[in-house]
Design an enzyme around this catalytic site. Sequence first.
Site, mmCIF file in Angstrom:
data_model
loop_
_atom_site.group_PDB
_atom_site.id
_atom_site.type_symbol
_atom_site.label_atom_id
_atom_site.label_comp_id
_atom_site.label_asym_id
_atom_site.label_seq_id
_atom_site.Cartn_x
_atom_site.Cartn_y
_atom_site.Cartn_z
ATOM 1 N N SER A 26 0.834 -1.212 0.000
ATOM 2 C CA SER A 26 0.000 0.000 0.000
ATOM 3 C C SER A 26 0.861 1.252 0.000
ATOM 4 C CB SER A 26 -0.882 0.020 1.242
ATOM 5 O OG SER A 26 -1.827 -1.012 1.187
ATOM 6 N N CYS A 27 0.184 2.374 -0.301
ATOM 7 C CA CYS A 27 0.817 3.692 -0.289
ATOM 8 C C CYS A 27 1.521 3.891 1.052
ATOM 9 C CB CYS A 27 -0.257 4.761 -0.471
ATOM 10 S SG CYS A 27 0.295 6.433 -0.159
ATOM 11 N N PRO A 28 2.725 4.423 1.110
ATOM 12 C CA PRO A 28 3.512 4.972 -0.001
ATOM 13 C C PRO A 28 4.565 3.999 -0.530
ATOM 14 C CG PRO A 28 4.540 5.640 2.034
ATOM 15 C CD PRO A 28 3.400 4.697 2.404
#
Lengths: 77, 175
Positions: free
Chosen positions: A15-17
């Site tokens: 997932s981000c980042p």
Amino acid sequence: MSIPVITTLDCKGLSCPLPIVKTAIAVKKLQPGELLEVWATDPGSVADFTAWSKSTGNPLIDHTAEGGVFHFVIRKE
Amino acid sequence: MTDTQQLETALAEGQAKQKTNKLVIFTWGGDLDKVWPTLILATSAAAMGMEIIVFFTFWGLFPLVRNDVRLTGDNWMQKLLSAMHRGGTQHLKLSQLNFAGAGPAMMRKLAADHKVASPQELLELAQEMGVRLIPCQMTMDLLGLKREDLIDGLEEPAGAATALAEAQDAITLFI
């Protein structure tokens, strides 16, 4: 014409980042002109990779999506 | 000035603004739900090729305490503070829905399931990417945190003037 070197980075499931952070670290290690292909599943990565490419000047030369998996190809400037 | 000239000036100013490639984050809050986005922003900005400085002050200093350090401080007030509010990335609390630690535990479980990097991983990534981390000297003195209580890889503790000087040509965030 010489075939450019392609490095692969698997960011599937991350997932981000992390996809963009790992991409930036990987691109840093490349020589100008070399390519990096990234596999990701984070739906936000499409917008993020586009913004990242625009901001850093490393062109996103291809991006495709298939079955929830995104494939990006970046050329190091 | 003609309309065209005015337009050109405005355009040039806009472009100059766009080129700000530096981010200064003032980390004041020490809650999990503040520190986490701070570290996500810092690592993302580093990925974008920006120069980043994170200035840690007040509650924001506690995430920099080493996870294996339990009590800090010289006097009973500072010791009590550290007893009530343990430092380190593994001991952060939520600003709401904390439920005596059940909230953060659930949040960490959700994050692990969604493969969201933990604050500890992000902090290490930030350091690897050259994010400059500066602890606030005054807060360290006030709260009884010594340099050896804090993690390695930080810059020398400094004051508000240092952070503000860095902020003069940067985008700033106060979190």
